[in-house]
Write an enzyme that holds these catalytic residues in place. Structure first.
Site, PDB file in Angstrom:
ATOM      1  N   LYS A  18       0.852  -1.208   0.000  1.00 47.20           N
ATOM      2  CA  LYS A  18       0.000   0.000   0.000  1.00 47.20           C
ATOM      3  C   LYS A  18       0.877   1.243   0.000  1.00 47.20           C
ATOM      4  O   LYS A  18       2.027   1.236   0.439  1.00 47.20           O
ATOM      5  CB  LYS A  18      -0.948   0.034   1.203  1.00 47.20           C
ATOM      6  CG  LYS A  18      -0.290   0.098   2.590  1.00 47.20           C
ATOM      7  CD  LYS A  18       0.041   1.473   3.095  1.00 47.20           C
ATOM      8  CE  LYS A  18       0.837   1.409   4.400  1.00 47.20           C
ATOM      9  NZ  LYS A  18       1.528   2.636   4.763  1.00 47.20           N
ATOM     10  N   ASP A 148      -2.393  -1.682   9.823  1.00 51.49           N
ATOM     11  CA  ASP A 148      -2.480  -1.753   8.360  1.00 51.49           C
ATOM     12  C   ASP A 148      -2.943  -3.122   7.847  1.00 51.49           C
ATOM     13  O   ASP A 148      -3.102  -3.300   6.639  1.00 51.49           O
ATOM     14  CB  ASP A 148      -1.108  -1.467   7.724  1.00 51.49           C
ATOM     15  CG  ASP A 148      -0.645  -0.033   7.933  1.00 51.49           C
ATOM     16  OD1 ASP A 148      -1.504   0.822   8.188  1.00 51.49           O
ATOM     17  OD2 ASP A 148       0.559   0.209   7.830  1.00 51.49           O
TER      18      ASP A 148
END
Ligand code: C5P
Length: 309
Positions: A18, A148
């Site tokens: 990401k 995350d």
């Protein structure tokens, strides 16, 4: 699920890295985390996580291959190992599995590589052990492992709030071209947050928000507007700990990047390009300037963790 003659059944899950298109960092909370308002974006750098069935009582074993494999622990301090333990404990299933990580995401690079491995381990073992755990339950386990990890399962583009674990899918049109400049050495996420606090000193920090410009740019698929809207509140902290990053960002901008930011807590730098040709220009420019270890190209957004074999 696949099986071969020599070993047990196995499941392989592919998980994306990401980049935070926007990372708003609020005040430090009582639990030590910072309140975030962020836009996660999954890009096409992947880790593959393979879980293979072993004999009952064999326990967990972990092997890792890929560029930075030697830097990673092969025991319970690895987040992927902890993911297996958490899932086994939650489901009342024996924690017996052979895990292999094929790393394509930079280690300690601000691209959630460790979180990707944890998400991959959860999904691979859930499938291998045929636990029938609902998606929402898996997301809750993911949040227990790290801020995350839920997004690594979710993928695409999403707004993250809380400490980053509460997700809302974001509407986004088209695909974006990215270039990533990888550093020689990683940065520790807690160190970068601590440096952010130190730089802020006694200053009053307001609650973070996602600016409307970024959501408009995503909805329109407008790379120019998106490039102008990229922002990261951890960037000055990452540069303070690793001053060369300022130079890396400058080089990318010189070669025409529409936007240049440190990815998450860094030290990877992310550059948004107008198209493939410009991405190549930026990649060549960064390489010839000699300001980073290596350069990788990727597109976003891509789906989250999914079973590929
Ligand atoms: O959640 P995760 O384990 O990935 O977080 C790693 C570290 O990053 C935390 O221990 C904390 O120091 C910092 N962090 C933070 N605020 C967040 C997310 C992470 O301070 N929202």
């Amino acid at each position: 699920m696949t099986t071969d003659r020599h070993a047990g059944a196995s499941v392989t899950v592919r998980v994306p890295a990401k980049v935070n298109l926007q990372l708003g960092v609020g005040p430090k909370r009582a639990d030590g985390y910072h309140e975030l308002a962020t836009v996660f974006h999954a890009v096409s750098l992947f880790d593959d996580v393979r879980a293979r069935q072993v004999k009952p009582g064999a326990g967990i074993s972990l092997t890792i291959s890929g560029e930075d494999a030697s830097e990673l622990p092969l025991d319970e301090t690895n987040l992927a190992w902890r993911a297996v333990l958490l899932l086994a404990d939650h489901a009342g299933h024996p924690a017996d599995v052979e895990l292999h990580l094929q790393k394509g995401i930079p280690v300690a690079g601000g691209m959630a590589g460790g979180s990707a491995d944890a998400a991959g381990a959860l999904l691979a073992c859930e499938s291998l052990w045929q636990l029938g755990i609902a998606r929402a339950e898996l997301m809750e386990l993911a949040a227990q492992l790290g801020s995350d990890v839920p997004f690594a399962l979710h993928g695409g583009t999403a707004i993250g709030t809380g400490r980053g674990e509460r997700l809302l899918s974001a509407l986004s049109r088209g695909a974006f071209e990215w270039v990533f400049a990888l550093a020689d050495k990683g940065l520790s996420t807690p160190d970068v947050y601590a440096e952010c606090d130190r730089l802020r000193g006694e200053k009053r920090v307001s609650a973070p928000v996602v600016p409307p410009e970024i959501m408009q740019a995503l909805r329109a698929g407008d790379a120019v507007a998106l490039g102008a809207a990229l922002s990261n509140d951890l960037q000055s902290a990452a540069i303070s700990l690793r001053p060369v990053l300022a130079q890396v960002l400058e080089v990318g901008a010189e070669y025409g990047a529409l936007g240049a930011i440190v990815s998450g807590s860094g030290p990877t730098c992310a550059f948004l390009a107008a198209d493939e040709e410009q991405a190549l220009d930026i990649a060549v420019g960064l390489t010839s300037a000699g300001v980073c270890r290596t350069v990788k190209r990727a597109t976003g957004a891509v789906p989250g963790a999914r079973i590929v074999a």
